[in-house]
Every structure is written in structure tokens, then in C-alpha cells.
Design a protein around this motif. Sequence first.
Motif, PDB file in Angstrom:
ATOM      1  N   TYR A 245      -4.736   7.443   7.196  1.00 26.81           N
ATOM      2  CA  TYR A 245      -5.278   8.756   7.522  1.00 26.81           C
ATOM      3  C   TYR A 245      -6.678   8.670   8.132  1.00 26.81           C
ATOM      4  O   TYR A 245      -7.272   9.705   8.418  1.00 26.81           O
ATOM      5  CB  TYR A 245      -5.351   9.631   6.256  1.00 26.81           C
ATOM      6  N   SER A 246      -7.198   7.478   8.345  1.00 32.13           N
ATOM      7  CA  SER A 246      -8.605   7.328   8.731  1.00 32.13           C
ATOM      8  C   SER A 246      -8.929   7.939  10.091  1.00 32.13           C
ATOM      9  O   SER A 246     -10.021   8.459  10.296  1.00 32.13           O
ATOM     10  CB  SER A 246      -9.010   5.854   8.708  1.00 32.13           C
ATOM     11  N   ALA A 247      -7.995   7.885  11.031  1.00 31.35           N
ATOM     12  CA  ALA A 247      -8.201   8.498  12.347  1.00 31.35           C
ATOM     13  C   ALA A 247      -7.022   9.391  12.718  1.00 31.35           C
ATOM     14  O   ALA A 247      -7.206  10.501  13.224  1.00 31.35           O
ATOM     15  CB  ALA A 247      -8.398   7.424  13.420  1.00 31.35           C
ATOM     16  N   TYR A 248      -5.821   8.899  12.484  1.00 31.52           N
ATOM     17  CA  TYR A 248      -4.589   9.634  12.756  1.00 31.52           C
ATOM     18  C   TYR A 248      -3.746   9.657  11.480  1.00 31.52           C
ATOM     19  O   TYR A 248      -3.859   8.769  10.642  1.00 31.52           O
ATOM     20  CB  TYR A 248      -3.802   8.981  13.900  1.00 31.52           C
ATOM     21  N   THR A 249      -2.892  10.643  11.364  1.00 29.10           N
ATOM     22  CA  THR A 249      -2.103  10.822  10.150  1.00 29.10           C
ATOM     23  C   THR A 249      -0.744  10.141  10.256  1.00 29.10           C
ATOM     24  O   THR A 249       0.028  10.412  11.188  1.00 29.10           O
ATOM     25  CB  THR A 249      -1.895  12.314   9.843  1.00 29.10           C
ATOM     26  N   PHE A 250      -0.476   9.259   9.305  1.00 33.27           N
ATOM     27  CA  PHE A 250       0.827   8.622   9.157  1.00 33.27           C
ATOM     28  C   PHE A 250       1.306   8.905   7.731  1.00 33.27           C
ATOM     29  O   PHE A 250       1.134   8.103   6.823  1.00 33.27           O
ATOM     30  CB  PHE A 250       0.731   7.113   9.422  1.00 33.27           C
TER      31      PHE A 250
ATOM     32  N   ARG B 221       4.521   3.218  21.798  1.00 27.07           N
ATOM     33  CA  ARG B 221       3.239   2.578  22.043  1.00 27.07           C
ATOM     34  C   ARG B 221       2.094   3.422  21.480  1.00 27.07           C
ATOM     35  O   ARG B 221       1.136   2.886  20.928  1.00 27.07           O
ATOM     36  CB  ARG B 221       3.008   2.345  23.548  1.00 27.07           C
ATOM     37  N   GLU B 222       2.219   4.738  21.616  1.00 20.82           N
ATOM     38  CA  GLU B 222       1.175   5.620  21.105  1.00 20.82           C
ATOM     39  C   GLU B 222       1.060   5.505  19.584  1.00 20.82           C
ATOM     40  O   GLU B 222      -0.048   5.458  19.039  1.00 20.82           O
ATOM     41  CB  GLU B 222       1.471   7.069  21.505  1.00 20.82           C
ATOM     42  N   LYS B 223       2.178   5.440  18.893  1.00 21.14           N
ATOM     43  CA  LYS B 223       2.156   5.270  17.435  1.00 21.14           C
ATOM     44  C   LYS B 223       1.479   3.951  17.055  1.00 21.14           C
ATOM     45  O   LYS B 223       0.679   3.904  16.118  1.00 21.14           O
ATOM     46  CB  LYS B 223       3.575   5.299  16.868  1.00 21.14           C
ATOM     47  N   ALA B 224       1.824   2.891  17.785  1.00 23.30           N
ATOM     48  CA  ALA B 224       1.231   1.584  17.495  1.00 23.30           C
ATOM     49  C   ALA B 224      -0.275   1.609  17.707  1.00 23.30           C
ATOM     50  O   ALA B 224      -1.043   1.098  16.883  1.00 23.30           O
ATOM     51  CB  ALA B 224       1.881   0.507  18.368  1.00 23.30           C
ATOM     52  N   LEU B 225      -0.707   2.193  18.814  1.00 24.94           N
ATOM     53  CA  LEU B 225      -2.136   2.248  19.123  1.00 24.94           C
ATOM     54  C   LEU B 225      -2.884   3.143  18.138  1.00 24.94           C
ATOM     55  O   LEU B 225      -4.006   2.829  17.724  1.00 24.94           O
ATOM     56  CB  LEU B 225      -2.338   2.733  20.553  1.00 24.94           C
TER      57      LEU B 225
ATOM     58  N   LEU C 270       0.837  -1.198   0.000  1.00 28.63           N
ATOM     59  CA  LEU C 270       0.000   0.000   0.000  1.00 28.63           C
ATOM     60  C   LEU C 270       0.872   1.248   0.000  1.00 28.63           C
ATOM     61  O   LEU C 270       1.845   1.337   0.749  1.00 28.63           O
ATOM     62  CB  LEU C 270      -0.904   0.015   1.235  1.00 28.63           C
ATOM     63  N   PRO C 271       0.523   2.228  -0.817  1.00 22.03           N
ATOM     64  CA  PRO C 271       1.277   3.487  -0.809  1.00 22.03           C
ATOM     65  C   PRO C 271       0.983   4.280   0.455  1.00 22.03           C
ATOM     66  O   PRO C 271      -0.046   4.089   1.108  1.00 22.03           O
ATOM     67  CB  PRO C 271       0.749   4.209  -2.050  1.00 22.03           C
ATOM     68  N   ALA C 272       1.883   5.192   0.794  1.00 26.48           N
ATOM     69  CA  ALA C 272       1.734   5.978   2.019  1.00 26.48           C
ATOM     70  C   ALA C 272       0.521   6.893   1.989  1.00 26.48           C
ATOM     71  O   ALA C 272       0.081   7.355   3.047  1.00 26.48           O
ATOM     72  CB  ALA C 272       2.995   6.796   2.264  1.00 26.48           C
ATOM     73  N   ASN C 273      -0.034   7.130   0.810  1.00 30.01           N
ATOM     74  CA  ASN C 273      -1.219   7.987   0.740  1.00 30.01           C
ATOM     75  C   ASN C 273      -2.524   7.204   0.786  1.00 30.01           C
ATOM     76  O   ASN C 273      -3.596   7.784   0.582  1.00 30.01           O
ATOM     77  CB  ASN C 273      -1.179   8.862  -0.515  1.00 30.01           C
ATOM     78  N   HIS C 274      -2.461   5.909   1.086  1.00 28.31           N
ATOM     79  CA  HIS C 274      -3.699   5.124   1.186  1.00 28.31           C
ATOM     80  C   HIS C 274      -4.524   5.620   2.380  1.00 28.31           C
ATOM     81  O   HIS C 274      -3.985   6.033   3.416  1.00 28.31           O
ATOM     82  CB  HIS C 274      -3.397   3.634   1.349  1.00 28.31           C
TER      83      HIS C 274
END
Length: 219
Positions: free
Chosen positions: A144-149, A202-206, A136-140
Motif C-alpha cells: 500500500y506504500s504507493a499503489y494499492t494491492f 506491465r503496469e501492475k509490475a511497475l 507477508l500478509p496482504a495487509n502489509h
Amino acid sequence: MSKFCKSLLIFVGLVSSLYFNSHAQDLAIVKYKGGGDWYSNPTALPNLINYCNANINTKMNPKPETVDVGSIDIYQFPLLHMTGHGNVFFSDEDAENLRNYLISGGFLHIDDNYGMQPYIIKELKKVFPNQELVELPANHEIFYSAYTFADGLPKIHEHDGKRPQAFGLFHESRLVLLFTFESDLGDGWEDPEVHNDPPSVREKALQMGANIVKYAFEN
């Protein structure tokens, strides 16, 4: 009644079951054959569920259920989670049941807990024989559905030091399966003392887990 007709009726019933249950906000752990430790990371999903209920307004049961990959029970859940370190085996019946679940609206997240990749790739060919996992590309949307990665899947545990990758399988342009590799989100979801990850990791994982939950529930 012919065997075909019986199978068709069962399938239609399962589709209906999934449709009516897809509005429920719950997830389940997938139990599979082959000797792999499907039960690993016991505190991971309860922690993820609590995080989602507190931060993205889900109302999931705090204690996730366990369902066999070959059981019709999987149709009760819009989202299934699967993990492990080792061997995975799907019988033909398991593969058919999982394929029907996915094309009927279900979603499966497979999180490689280190060592699972070669086995699950082989078994997924039974589920979708004519498909390959696609990165999956980073813009999938799932990033972005709840938090931005913005960079895509976060790196939680080093393992072999490779970059984290998120792979997908699609049905009629809908992402139905997510395979996370070289990230190990589940370890990041576990109780803090299990892996001694810093709070930021942990926050990033969650947060990424919350993205998966939100995407699966809404698509």
C-alpha cells in the motif's frame, strides 16, 4: 590492535557510511557467486527507475550500478535488487557483509526469475541462521506504500502456475529483505517487446516495484 577491535571499527565505519548514504535515492544490482545469472533482465531496473522518477517523485540515477554482495560498496545504497534463474552462493564473508548491511538500515529485494528459490533459501540461512522466511500478509504496508494491492503480490508470469508469494525477513520488527516468488516482477519491468506482456500487466509490475522502492526508501 586486536582482530576484534579492527572488525568493530570497520563495522562502525560501515554503519556510519550507510546512515549518511541512506538519504540518497539510488538502488543497485547485486552480483553474487555460484553461476546464477545475476545479470538477467537488463532493461528491468532502468525501466523501474524511470517509472518511479516519473510517478513517485524519486530522483534515482537512470543507470543502476552493480555491486558485489561482499563489497563495502553495498553500503552506499538504501536498496539492493537481486535476481536470477539458478545457483546462488554466499561465502561466509558475503553473508556477514550482507547481514551487517541489512541490520544497519539497508533493504534487499530478491526477485525469483524462475528457478532461484531453492538456492537462495539455503544461502539466506547463512545471513540469518535463526530465521525462516515468513510470508507477508496482504495487509502489509509494502502493498500500500504507493499503489494499492489489496490481494498482495500480483501475478506477472505464470511459470508453474502457483500463486504469487511475498516472503520477508525481519530485524527488530523492521522488514529488511523481501523475496518475491512465482510473480517475476522483473520480467514485467522489462521492455515491452522482451516478453510481450500487455500494458496492464506491465503496469501492475511497475506499480508493485514502485511500492518496494518507496517502502525501502522510507523505512
